[in-house]
Design a protein around this motif. Structure first.
Motif, mmCIF file in Angstrom:
data_model
loop_
_atom_site.group_PDB
_atom_site.id
_atom_site.type_symbol
_atom_site.label_atom_id
_atom_site.label_comp_id
_atom_site.label_asym_id
_atom_site.label_seq_id
_atom_site.Cartn_x
_atom_site.Cartn_y
_atom_site.Cartn_z
ATOM 1 N N TYR A 128 98.847 -27.227 125.585
ATOM 2 C CA TYR A 128 98.251 -28.556 125.817
ATOM 3 C C TYR A 128 97.795 -28.711 127.275
ATOM 4 O O TYR A 128 97.989 -29.751 127.898
ATOM 5 C CB TYR A 128 99.256 -29.667 125.483
ATOM 6 N N ASN A 159 111.454 -27.385 123.502
ATOM 7 C CA ASN A 159 110.185 -28.088 123.302
ATOM 8 C C ASN A 159 109.566 -28.530 124.633
ATOM 9 O O ASN A 159 110.153 -29.343 125.352
ATOM 10 C CB ASN A 159 110.423 -29.302 122.402
ATOM 11 N N THR A 180 107.159 -30.519 125.104
ATOM 12 C CA THR A 180 106.894 -31.952 125.055
ATOM 13 C C THR A 180 108.134 -32.755 125.436
ATOM 14 O O THR A 180 108.039 -33.892 125.890
ATOM 15 C CB THR A 180 106.430 -32.367 123.637
ATOM 16 N N SER A 182 105.444 -25.291 122.533
ATOM 17 C CA SER A 182 104.864 -26.606 122.260
ATOM 18 C C SER A 182 104.881 -26.845 120.756
ATOM 19 O O SER A 182 105.272 -25.989 119.974
ATOM 20 C CB SER A 182 103.415 -26.653 122.763
#
Length: 523
Positions: free
Chosen positions: A181, A299, A301, A520
């Motif tokens: 990302y 993760n 995120t 991700s």
């Protein structure tokens, strides 16, 4: 038409309300549990691997798995005769925030199969867009598909409640993904996994109806769930709904206990990723602890808040159950029964967690001092980077009359053994003395204790770097490592001396490598 001899017995798309709109367009779907959708045809499908066990579970054999019909059905190019594939409608809380309608954005349920009195839903992940895909393409890539395929089966053989996987295939299509990302998208090989479970119902399936105050369909779905998956609870009633919630909490608790036991971190414990059957579901950015660390999350995120870190998984399970309780509340109209169930989860988790740690330490008796013993161990494991899997496996060789040799026994579990000196060494030696004293109260000889410990402490787990090696080889057209790991992880508690190279700490090259340290949600 295909000739696969499957005993198809659909219920979900026959007994529950369907989305009347048949167009495959992104939209809000109201008063429906699912939308009919046809998998997207793939340009050049190639089967990479099939789980022989799951093949047998659904009533097929290797000859059928090698057929063109099998390839076409499980890559989305052909629909099973007399079936109507569909995508499920559900909502969810994502990272603690209400996200509204989510649904199967890249999963399409093909059919339900019954074999030997077991019901299995066949679901393709990565088979194209659905009304719930939002801005996504509904596709999946090879790297995430390899990870899901291998992990589903690895978790099953570890004894962890989980969805399973039947097949892994390339689509022949290219898929654009931004792995981290960070604004650098690239094309990757497209792939499809056939996931299998008695049901893929999630907490979010109930949340969406409660949020929309659609009590009619909430009741229809809950009654369906009890009828097919909790029939022992009896006919629908307030008491039955309460009993249903209570059993979901119990199953969820057992699943989390198993996660903690083997050092598995899910990474995305949103309510739409929580199975109402207490199964591990949706293998995205998961990972196994390398160094024992309560604060680790796989993760990217979640890297800042670490909401879904290893040590917080029990709390997140409870938080998610609270959301499920809110969703089911309209069927009962009373809060105390749900509050009691949530309180019981907390009480039971403390007890079950301690018992799990006793089993990892080879303790059969229940001593009050065990709480302090396990607490000190967990503190020690974080004094310097210590591989969880290797530590507990090596600990089985500890001799209760040789406490002074404790550190020597687990030496290979330390990433930097030179750090184990001074105060750190003192704390470890003190713990081994207490552990030896505790073992003296047990009647089992060392060898029998070792056998018991090795039955709950795996020797082999699917470390991220192992999966990454298989992914990189597969990306070059070499699928032998997928099969090697699949075979290895079928017997995670066995010694398998021929596979000793996988009983090793994460190599340094993998420490910060993409796919080996953190991942991700991109797939």
């Amino acid at each position: 038409m295909n000739k696969l001899k499957l005993n198809i017995k659909d219920t979900f798309n026959k007994e529950l309300p369907a989305d009347p709109v048949l167009e495959n367009t992104r939209r809000q779907v109201k008063e429906a549990c699912y939308s009919f959708v046809t998998p997207r045809k793939t340009s050049k499908p190639q089967l990479l691997h099939v789980s022989d066990e799951m093949l047998s579970e659904i009533g097929l054999d290797k000859k059928e798995a090698a057929s063109e019909a099998f390839l076409n059905v499980f890559t989305g190019n052909e629909v099973l005769e007399n079936t109507k594939p569909y995508a499920m409608c559900y909502a969810g809380h994502q990272f603690g925030n209400w996200a509204g309608q989510l649904g199967d954005g890249r999963a399409i349920n093909l059919a339900e199969v019954v074999h030997h009195d077991k019901r299995w839903v066949l679901q393709l992940k990565g088979a194209g867009e659905t009304p719930y895909s939002r801005s996504a393409d509904g596709l999946a890539v090879l790297r995430s598909s390899v990870r899901e395929y291998l992990c589903s089966e690895a978790m099953y053989h570890l004894g962890v409640p989980t969805t399973r996987a039947l097949s892994l295939a390339l689509t022949g299509d290219q898929v654009l993904r931004d792995v981290m990302y960070d604004g650098h998208p690239a094309y990757e090989k497209g792939a499809v996994v056939c996931r299998v479970a008695p049901s893929f119902l999630r907490f979010g399936n109930y949340e969406i109806f409660a949020a929309r105050e659609d009590e009619k369909n909430l009741k229809i779905l809950t009654d369906y769930t009890i009828r097919h998956f909790y029939p022992h609870l009896g006919a629908p009633s307030k008491e039955t709904y309460i009993a249903f919630f209570k059993e979901v909490t119990e199953r969820t608790l057992q699943m989390i206990i198993h996660w903690q036991r083997v050092g598995f971190v899910h990474g995305v414990m949103n309510t739409d990723n929580m199975s109402v059957l207490g199964l591990t579901i949706d293998y995205g950015p998961y990972g196994w602890l390398e160094g024992f660390e309560y604060g680790w999350t796989p993760n990217t995120t979640d890297a800042g808040i670490k909401r879904y870190r290893y040590g917080n998984q029990p709390n997140m399970a409870l938080w998610n159950l609270f959301q499920l309780a809110n969703a089911l509340y309209p069927l009962v109209g009373e809060a105390p029964p749900f509050e009691q169930g949530l309180h019981q989860f907390k009480t039971d988790f403390e007890k079950e967690s301690l018992q799990m740690m006793r089993s990892k330490l080879g303790l059969q008796l229940k001593e009050a001092s065990d709480i302090l013993l396990t607490s000190q161990l967990e503190d020690n494991l974080q004094l310097t980077e210590t591989d969880m899997t290797i530590f507990f496996r090596l600990l089985a060789d500890f001799k209760k009359d040789k406490a002074q040799e404790g550190l020597k026994r687990v030496h290979d579990a330390f990433y930097s053994p030179e750090e184990v000196e001074g105060d750190i060494a003192d704390k470890w030696n003190d713990w081994f003395v207490k552990y030896a004293e505790r073992l003296q109260k047990e009647s089992l000889p060392d060898e029998e204790r070792k056998t018991g410990m090795n039955a709950v402490n795996p020797k082999y787990v699917l470390r991220n770097y192992m999966a990454q090696l298989a992914i990189e080889a597969a990306d070059k057209g070499d699928y032998t490592l997928i099969d090697e790991l699949y075979t290895l992880l079928k017997q995670p508690y066995a010694e398998q001396p021929e596979s000793e190279k996988w009983f090793a700490k994460r190599p340094e090259w993998a420490r910060n490598k993409i796919g080996c340290s953190m991942l991700s949600c991109s797939s």
